[in-house]
Enzyme design. Structure first.
Site, mmCIF file in Angstrom:
data_model
loop_
_atom_site.group_PDB
_atom_site.id
_atom_site.type_symbol
_atom_site.label_atom_id
_atom_site.label_comp_id
_atom_site.label_asym_id
_atom_site.label_seq_id
_atom_site.Cartn_x
_atom_site.Cartn_y
_atom_site.Cartn_z
ATOM 1 N N LEU A 144 0.866 -1.095 -0.076
ATOM 2 C CA LEU A 144 0.163 0.032 0.103
ATOM 3 C C LEU A 144 0.983 1.190 -0.041
ATOM 4 C CD1 LEU A 144 -2.780 -0.808 2.761
ATOM 5 C CD2 LEU A 144 -2.812 -1.031 0.103
ATOM 6 N N ASP A 145 0.590 2.446 -0.616
ATOM 7 C CA ASP A 145 1.155 3.366 -0.615
ATOM 8 C C ASP A 145 1.147 3.980 0.755
ATOM 9 O OD1 ASP A 145 1.528 3.418 -3.366
ATOM 10 O OD2 ASP A 145 -0.181 4.552 -3.996
ATOM 11 N N ARG A 146 1.897 4.917 0.973
ATOM 12 C CA ARG A 146 2.297 5.584 2.204
ATOM 13 C C ARG A 146 0.882 6.079 2.761
ATOM 14 N NH1 ARG A 146 6.943 9.478 4.406
ATOM 15 N NH2 ARG A 146 5.935 10.031 6.435
ATOM 16 N N THR A 176 -2.256 5.464 1.765
ATOM 17 C CA THR A 176 -3.294 4.652 1.486
ATOM 18 C C THR A 176 -3.333 3.658 2.991
ATOM 19 O OG1 THR A 176 -2.874 4.513 -0.744
ATOM 20 C CG2 THR A 176 -4.340 2.593 0.203
ATOM 21 N N ARG A 214 -5.348 5.703 -8.287
ATOM 22 C CA ARG A 214 -5.244 6.907 -8.610
ATOM 23 C C ARG A 214 -5.030 7.345 -9.893
ATOM 24 N NH1 ARG A 214 -0.243 7.253 -4.563
ATOM 25 N NH2 ARG A 214 -0.399 9.715 -4.957
#
Length: 305
Positions: A135-137, A139, A235
């Site tokens: 997961l992105d930072r 998210t 995104r």
């Protein structure tokens, strides 16, 4: 960390060697080598055994995986760690926003890895960090951590084979279509190490399915599933169709209602890699995504999940 796995040998493997049995159960060459190097790492009916020995129906094969060293260069930090589920083989965590998954330049002691290292330090055991999905930072939501080398190998294979089913929810600007599939290819944006863009000439295939759950005050609450796992896929795809996520510093830096991209990994379902038991986990919307104005959005997530 010690993990003991025991198998009651059935007629299917009568006459097979231990080596063939291990390969049939997806034990990698590296894991088999570790078992061979471990004192009594492989036993048959309680007696140490070589991998070339044959098995008989009714035998009990026991395997002992031992890890004594922790991951290097991960500093234990007393950070929040929301554990949804834990057993001998895996852990499910609900990651907070503003928390990278791995240490990197500028993120030495503020990551999920640091939080996990502290958790296991308090339990007095070694810790090897094995994060299965990403997961992105900024998210939030559910992540799988493997607790031993065998479960890590199996879970990684399941992830590659799309046997771990992930659902996301997001806020998107405007009224999205009721449902749809986006197949626009994604490539790295020129001159950037992190930004991605839709590029029909050089991009890699990417597929996102979405469904609108609600529409409130100018924003759609959508559920998403991915057929591929490209960097920033949701995104980039939502921006591509004209409905970017609010709060996204790269693709839509509009912080009117939220200070980070409004994206949450809310549901994970898969079979346990060792037992085969079906597992399903959900994580409620975080506070910064749960409301638009006075409207609660949690009620719009599908019932029973």
């Amino acid at each position: 960390m010690k993990r003991i796995l025991a198998y009651n040998i059935t007629e299917e493997y009568d006459g097979s060697t231990i080596q063939k049995f291990l390969k049939a159960h997806s034990y990698s060459a590296q894991i088999i080598r570790r078992l061979k190097e471990t004192k009594e790492g492989i036993t048959k009916n309680g007696i140490w055994a070589r991998v070339g020995e044959p098995l008989c129906s009714g035998d009990v094969l026991s395997l002992t995986l031992v890890e004594k060293a922790s991951s290097e260069n991960i500093v234990p930090s007393p950070l929040p760690l929301s554990i949804v589920y834990e057993d001998e083989d895996l852990m499910i965590v609900n990651k907070a926003a503003d928390m990278p998954i791995h240490p990197s330049q500028g993120n030495y002691d503020n990551t999920l890895a640091n939080a996990c290292a502290y958790y296991y330090q308090q339990k007095g055991g070694p810790f090897v960090y094995r994060c299965i999905n990403r997961l992105d930072r900024d998210t939030t939501g559910l992540l799988i951590l493997a607790k031993n080398m065998y479960s890590a190998s199996l879970l990684s294979g399941m992830c590659a084979d799309r046997k771990i089913h992930r659902q996301y929810v997001a806020l998107a600007q405007g009224l999205t279509p009721g449902s749809g599939t986006i197949t626009a290819p994604i490539a790295r944006a020129p001159g950037s190490t992190i930004e991605r863009m839709v590029d029909f000439s050089t991009g890699e295939y990417a597929c996102t399915h979405f469904r609108r759950l609600a529409y409130k005050n100018g924003y759609s609450l959508i559920s998403l599933e991915l057929d591929t796992g490209r960097t920033h896929q949701i995104r980039v795809h939502m921006k591509h169709i004209g409905h970017p996520l609010p709060g996204d510093f790269l693709y839509n830096p509009d912080y009117t209602i939220i200070g980070r991209q409004a994206l949450h990994s809310w549901r994970l379902s898969f079979q346990h890699p060792i037992t085969g038991i079906p597992l399903c986990f959900t994580a409620s919307l975080p506070d910064d995504m749960a409301y638009i104005g006075q409207d609660s959005l949690q009620q719009y997530l599908p019932a029973g999940l």
